[in-house]
Structure formats: structure tokens, C-alpha cells
Design a protein around this motif. Structure first.
Motif, PDB file in Angstrom:
ATOM      1  N   UNK A   1       0.855  -1.189   0.000  1.00  0.00           N
ATOM      2  CA  UNK A   1       0.000   0.000   0.000  1.00  0.00           C
ATOM      3  C   UNK A   1       0.891   1.239   0.000  1.00  0.00           C
ATOM      4  N   UNK A   2       0.652   2.122  -0.957  1.00  0.00           N
ATOM      5  CA  UNK A   2       1.426   3.358  -1.086  1.00  0.00           C
ATOM      6  C   UNK A   2       0.515   4.556  -0.861  1.00  0.00           C
ATOM      7  N   UNK A   3       0.937   5.435   0.039  1.00  0.00           N
ATOM      8  CA  UNK A   3       0.155   6.614   0.404  1.00  0.00           C
ATOM      9  C   UNK A   3       0.866   7.921   0.095  1.00  0.00           C
ATOM     10  N   UNK A   4       2.146   7.847  -0.295  1.00  0.00           N
ATOM     11  CA  UNK A   4       2.923   9.056  -0.555  1.00  0.00           C
ATOM     12  C   UNK A   4       2.703   9.501  -1.999  1.00  0.00           C
TER      13      UNK A   4
ATOM     14  N   UNK B   1       2.027  -8.513   7.219  1.00  0.00           N
ATOM     15  CA  UNK B   1       1.636  -8.903   5.869  1.00  0.00           C
ATOM     16  C   UNK B   1       1.423  -7.702   4.950  1.00  0.00           C
ATOM     17  N   UNK B   2       1.494  -6.498   5.517  1.00  0.00           N
ATOM     18  CA  UNK B   2       1.282  -5.278   4.738  1.00  0.00           C
ATOM     19  C   UNK B   2       2.587  -4.502   4.651  1.00  0.00           C
ATOM     20  N   UNK B   3       2.962  -4.109   3.452  1.00  0.00           N
ATOM     21  CA  UNK B   3       4.171  -3.304   3.239  1.00  0.00           C
ATOM     22  C   UNK B   3       3.732  -1.909   2.837  1.00  0.00           C
ATOM     23  N   UNK B   4       4.090  -0.925   3.652  1.00  0.00           N
ATOM     24  CA  UNK B   4       3.610   0.450   3.490  1.00  0.00           C
ATOM     25  C   UNK B   4       4.771   1.361   3.114  1.00  0.00           C
ATOM     26  N   UNK B   5       4.578   2.178   2.079  1.00  0.00           N
ATOM     27  CA  UNK B   5       5.660   3.084   1.670  1.00  0.00           C
ATOM     28  C   UNK B   5       5.995   4.097   2.758  1.00  0.00           C
ATOM     29  N   UNK B   6       5.023   4.457   3.580  1.00  0.00           N
ATOM     30  CA  UNK B   6       5.279   5.404   4.679  1.00  0.00           C
ATOM     31  C   UNK B   6       6.306   4.831   5.642  1.00  0.00           C
ATOM     32  N   UNK B   7       6.187   3.539   5.950  1.00  0.00           N
ATOM     33  CA  UNK B   7       7.145   2.912   6.871  1.00  0.00           C
ATOM     34  C   UNK B   7       8.544   2.877   6.262  1.00  0.00           C
TER      35      UNK B   7
ATOM     36  N   UNK C   1       8.253   9.545  -2.692  1.00  0.00           N
ATOM     37  CA  UNK C   1       7.092  10.423  -2.862  1.00  0.00           C
ATOM     38  C   UNK C   1       6.747  10.532  -4.342  1.00  0.00           C
ATOM     39  N   UNK C   2       5.466  10.286  -4.667  1.00  0.00           N
ATOM     40  CA  UNK C   2       4.979  10.368  -6.049  1.00  0.00           C
ATOM     41  C   UNK C   2       4.047  11.561  -6.238  1.00  0.00           C
ATOM     42  N   UNK C   3       3.921  12.368  -5.208  1.00  0.00           N
ATOM     43  CA  UNK C   3       3.017  13.514  -5.190  1.00  0.00           C
ATOM     44  C   UNK C   3       2.674  13.812  -3.746  1.00  0.00           C
ATOM     45  N   UNK C   4       1.781  14.770  -3.495  1.00  0.00           N
ATOM     46  CA  UNK C   4       1.367  15.049  -2.113  1.00  0.00           C
ATOM     47  C   UNK C   4       0.761  13.811  -1.452  1.00  0.00           C
ATOM     48  N   UNK C   5       1.017  13.635  -0.169  1.00  0.00           N
ATOM     49  CA  UNK C   5       0.503  12.476   0.552  1.00  0.00           C
ATOM     50  C   UNK C   5      -1.022  12.448   0.509  1.00  0.00           C
TER      51      UNK C   5
END
Length: 276
Positions: A5-8, A104-110, A142-146
Motif C-alpha cells: 500500500x502506497x500513500x505518498x 503482511x502489509x508493506x507500506x511506503x510510509x514505513x 514520494x509520487x506527489x502530495x501524501x
């Protein structure tokens, strides 16, 4: 078997490279807040308040359960070989809420926070090459604003602001590390753009002044200071801080300390950019 999951930037969620993010606004908002809390139980009351605010409809809890069920179904059908992953394994029901399994979840924020922390530690130890490398890697995530394509309620709004401020602080630290490595000329274009984007930022202006001075462009460093001062007076009715005035005076007299490959004292006072 992981859920990425990517949020950035815009929300992205993939299971084994298969997109699983919902398209509807409220389910996307639900996935985002569950992801922020990955590894922890997010109470139903928090989820309802995030999605519907302080006056939720009577059907909000039932609708929330429906959204959870649909998220699990998307995970269950993500495997293209006909086998099913257990959506309930990734997204568990707890006594008072729901929890995304942090293992089990890989987060870009982490990943971002891990790399940025390593960079900041390296900078504190004077290892500016490692600091620049780690902070550059962190900022590249970062791919844009969070959360830029997510409707945000109270919790996600706080998280978006936190991430944005952290990014600015880490960008500031990376620029400082690069200045300490003598990359002055290579930073001029980036710093010029940042000063245009944040015209009241003493931190960015101070770094731009140093890069210009060390590149033999003393007059442009003085111009940058005068633009900052004019903007602060016009927009906020204040003069530049004492540290910035000291930097200005050091440029005027050609202080040899400005040529040192270490953080200049006047450049360290303000860590966060002030957006104009």
C-alpha cells in the motif's frame, strides 16, 4: 504473500502486483486509514468519524461492515491462478474495530520513515554522504502530495499534514548534507525553485545564499536575502530573523567561515519551510 500500500502520492494497493484498491471514495478512505494504523486496531468509532464525521447516518456501522467485506473479497480474488488468499488474514476483526496485519502489509510510509531516520542519524554523526544517500532514497518514494486523491476526515488530515511537514524537514536535511559535501553548484537550480515555491522560507533562502556565495555569485546571494526580507515585511510585517541577518552580514564581509564544509550556524535556525 504481501499487500503493498502506497500513500505518498495517489493511493495504490496491490497484492502480488494485482491492483486491489477500491475505486469509490469512502472505501478508499477506509483503506487509507487502516493502512496508516497497520499493525494496530483501528476502532469502529474512529473509522466512522473519519468517513462520515460527527453526524454519521444510522446505517454507518452496517455500511462500514459492507466496505470491510468488499475489501476482503478484493484480496480473495487478487490471485490470478485461481487460488484464494484469505482476506480475513490480512484484515482481521477485533473486539472493537479492525486491524491490517502489520507483518503482511508493506507500506511506503514505513519505508520512508526508516530511510529518513537513518539519514538523520548519519547527519548527526557527521556522515553527510550517507545522510544524503539515505534521505534522497527516502524522498524518492514520494509520487506527489501524501493522500492526494483521498477524501480526508480528521484523522487522515492530521496524518497528511504530519507527512508533509516531515517531508519538508527531511528535504531541508538532505540539502544541508549536500552543502556540507560541497555540491553547491549542483544545488543552485533546485534551491532557486524551492525559494520560488516557499518565498518566506528562511531555511531555503539561507541554503540558496550559501550555495550562491560558494559558487562565486555573491551579488546573487545578497539579492536572495533582499527578496526574502521584502516578502517577510510585505506578507507578515516582520524582518528576517537574527540568524538570517548574521548570514547577510557574513556574505557582505566575505566571512571565511562561509566556505567551510559544515552547517553554517545561521543556516540551522529554522528547520521547517514557511509556505507563503
Amino acid at each position: 504473500m504481501r499487500l503493498d500500500i502506497n500513500l505518498l502520492g495517489p493511493l495504490e494497493a496491490t497484492f502480488d502486483n494485482v491492483p486491489v484498491a477500491p475505486s469509490a471514495a469512502k472505501p478508499r478512505q477506509l483503506l487509507a486509514i487502516l493502512a496508516i494504523g497497520a499493525g494496530h486496531v483501528v476502532p469502529v468509532s474512529t473509522l466512522v468519524n473519519e468517513i462520515w464525521g460527527h453526524e454519521p447516518p444510522r446505517s454507518s456501522v452496517a455500511t462500514l461492515h459492507t466496505y470491510i467485506g468488499k475489501l476482503r473479497k478484493r484480496l480473495n480474488s487478487a490471485a490470478g491462478d485461481g487460488t484464494e488468499c484469505d482476506g480475513k488474514k490480512f484484515l482481521t476483526t477485533e473486539a472493537n474495530g479492525y486491524r491490517l496485519d502489520g507483518d503482511l502489509v508493506r507500506l511506503d510510509v514505513h519505508k520512508y520513515e526508516e530511510l529518513a531516520s537513518a539519514g538523520r542519524r548519519a547527519a548527526e554523526n557527521g556522515d553527510y554522504a550517507t545522510a544524503s544517500h539515505s534521505l534522497t532514497a527516502a524522498l524518492s518514494l514520494w509520487r506527489g502530495p501524501a493522500l492526494c486523491d483521498i477524501t480526508t476526515g480528521p484523522q487522515l488530515t492530521v496524518e497528511s499534514v504530519r507527512l508533509t511537514e516531515t517531508r519538508l524537514s527531511d528535504l531541508d536535511a538532505r540539502l544541508e548534507a549536500d552543502l556540507c559535501l560541497g555540491r553547491d553548484r549542483g544545488l543552485l537550480g533546485e534551491l532557486a525553485g524551492l525559494c520560488a515555491q516557499y518565498p518566506l522560507s528562511e531555511s531555503m533562502c539561507g541554503k540558496y545564499m550559501l550555495a550562491l556565495y560558494r559558487s562565486g555569485q555573491h551579488w546573487r546571494a545578497l539579492e536572495a536575502f533582499h527578496r526574502l526580507r521584502a516578502g517577510l515585511v510585505e506578507e507578515l510585517g516582520v524582518d528576517p530573523s537574527a540568524s538570517m541577518r548574521h548570514l547577510h552580514e557574513a556574505v557582505l564581509r566575505g566571512d571565511p567561515e562561509l566556505d567551510g564544509r559544515r552547517p553554517y550556524a545561521a543556516d540551522r535556525t529554522i528547520a521547517h519551510a514557511i509556505a507563503g
